[in-house]
Enzyme design. Structure first.
Site, mmCIF file in Angstrom:
data_model
loop_
_atom_site.group_PDB
_atom_site.id
_atom_site.type_symbol
_atom_site.label_atom_id
_atom_site.label_comp_id
_atom_site.label_asym_id
_atom_site.label_seq_id
_atom_site.Cartn_x
_atom_site.Cartn_y
_atom_site.Cartn_z
ATOM 1 N N HIS A 215 3.330 -6.374 1.395
ATOM 2 C CA HIS A 215 2.397 -8.203 1.179
ATOM 3 C C HIS A 215 3.149 -8.610 0.594
ATOM 4 O O HIS A 215 2.366 -10.061 1.053
ATOM 5 C CB HIS A 215 1.771 -6.969 -0.438
ATOM 6 C CG HIS A 215 1.092 -7.865 -0.634
ATOM 7 N ND1 HIS A 215 1.809 -9.124 -1.975
ATOM 8 C CD2 HIS A 215 -0.358 -8.174 -1.132
ATOM 9 C CE1 HIS A 215 0.826 -9.842 -2.546
ATOM 10 N NE2 HIS A 215 -0.296 -9.324 -1.956
ATOM 11 N N HIS B 280 -5.899 1.066 -1.044
ATOM 12 C CA HIS B 280 -4.873 -0.547 -0.950
ATOM 13 C C HIS B 280 -3.238 0.268 -0.993
ATOM 14 O O HIS B 280 -2.888 0.499 -2.624
ATOM 15 C CB HIS B 280 -5.811 -0.843 -1.876
ATOM 16 C CG HIS B 280 -4.713 -2.555 -2.238
ATOM 17 N ND1 HIS B 280 -3.847 -2.588 -3.465
ATOM 18 C CD2 HIS B 280 -4.870 -3.442 -1.703
ATOM 19 C CE1 HIS B 280 -3.795 -4.328 -3.601
ATOM 20 N NE2 HIS B 280 -4.390 -4.015 -2.477
#
Length: 260
Positions: free
Chosen positions: A58, A16
């Protein structure tokens, strides 16, 4: 539809935002850390700068992670390129840099903003990365719009609306469940979902079975505790997305399921 992205024997381990215990998420150092562990799959998020450069990042703004501030869509690439992440300062990478650094690496790409759709399609076309990416987004509309701009098919996973419809369909009696689930998931290759959302269990023996019986994969995010990794693997999920790529590798090795 099958591409090289789906060619992995056994459960898929996915790093991730790369792997960094220093908090250097979505940096080339983090992606390199995952690759050095033997990972073939990484997850990242994308935004586009004001001048259309796709960055692996992100947040919508630089504020939380970097030494600069500002919303990425409002900034030029030149401005974003000056930002640094972490105590061991790292630049914000372009997605194209990630795709070019490891030509065999599979990359799960979460489209975080509408402005990234067209620039992302251009990057995938330019790098010919269709076979090794999975396009994802919380927004089914963003995901579909991204796919429409590509000249070749890519693997894609369900957005929140499709995932919610699937959850309802999976609860139907077994005799009628399969055709309904097949219709709900007709436009996607699989589901990338949390274990639970808003107190509702999303990943259960029933939902895993319902997805897999129509040929859809189930990847679960973001799982960082060893007991939960083991429980989900015992449940038969097709992949796990984790911040602790080191721990997941150890779990899979102990089970004889690690393929790096």
């Amino acid at each position: 539809m099958r591409t090289a992205y789906l060619d992995h024997p056994g459960p898929v381990p996915m790093a991730h935002r790369g792997f960094s215990l220093e908090g250097l998420e979505n940096t080339m150092v983090a992606f390199e850390g995952a690759v050095e562990l033997g990972y073939r799959y990484v997850e990242t998020d994308v935004h586009a700068t004001r001048d259309g450069v796709v960055v692996a990042f992100h947040d919508h703004s630089l504020d939380r992670l970097t030494d600069r501030v500002g919303r990425i869509p409002d900034l030029s690439w030149r401005e974003v390129s000056r930002a640094r992440i972490g105590a061991r300062p790292q630049p914000v990478p372009q997605l194209e840099e990630l795709l070019g650094a490891w030509p065999d690496l599979r990359v799960n790409i979460d489209i975080k903003s509408p402005g990234a759709i067209l620039p992302l399609a251009r990057v995938i076309e330019r790098t010919r990365a269709h076979d090794r990416v999975c396009i994802a987004s919380f927004s089914d509309q963003r995901r579909r719009e991204g796919l429409m701009r590509l000249t070749r098919p890519v693997v894609t996973s369900a957005g929140q609306t499709t995932a919610a419809r699937f959850r309802a369909a999976a609860a139907l009696p077994p005799l009628v469940r399969t055709p309904v689930v097949a219709r709900v998931l007709a436009g996607v290759d699989g589901l990338q979902v949390p274990v639970r959302r808003s107190g509702v269990e999303v990943v259960t023996p029933t939902t895993v079975e319902a997805a897999q019986e129509v040929g859809a994969f189930v990847h679960v995010w973001t799982v960082n505790e060893v007991p939960e990794m083991v429980r989900l693997l015992d449940l038969g999920v097709d992949g796990i997305v984790t911040d602790r790529a080191d721990l997941l590798k150890e779990v899979l090795q102990a089970r004889g399921e690690w393929v790096g």
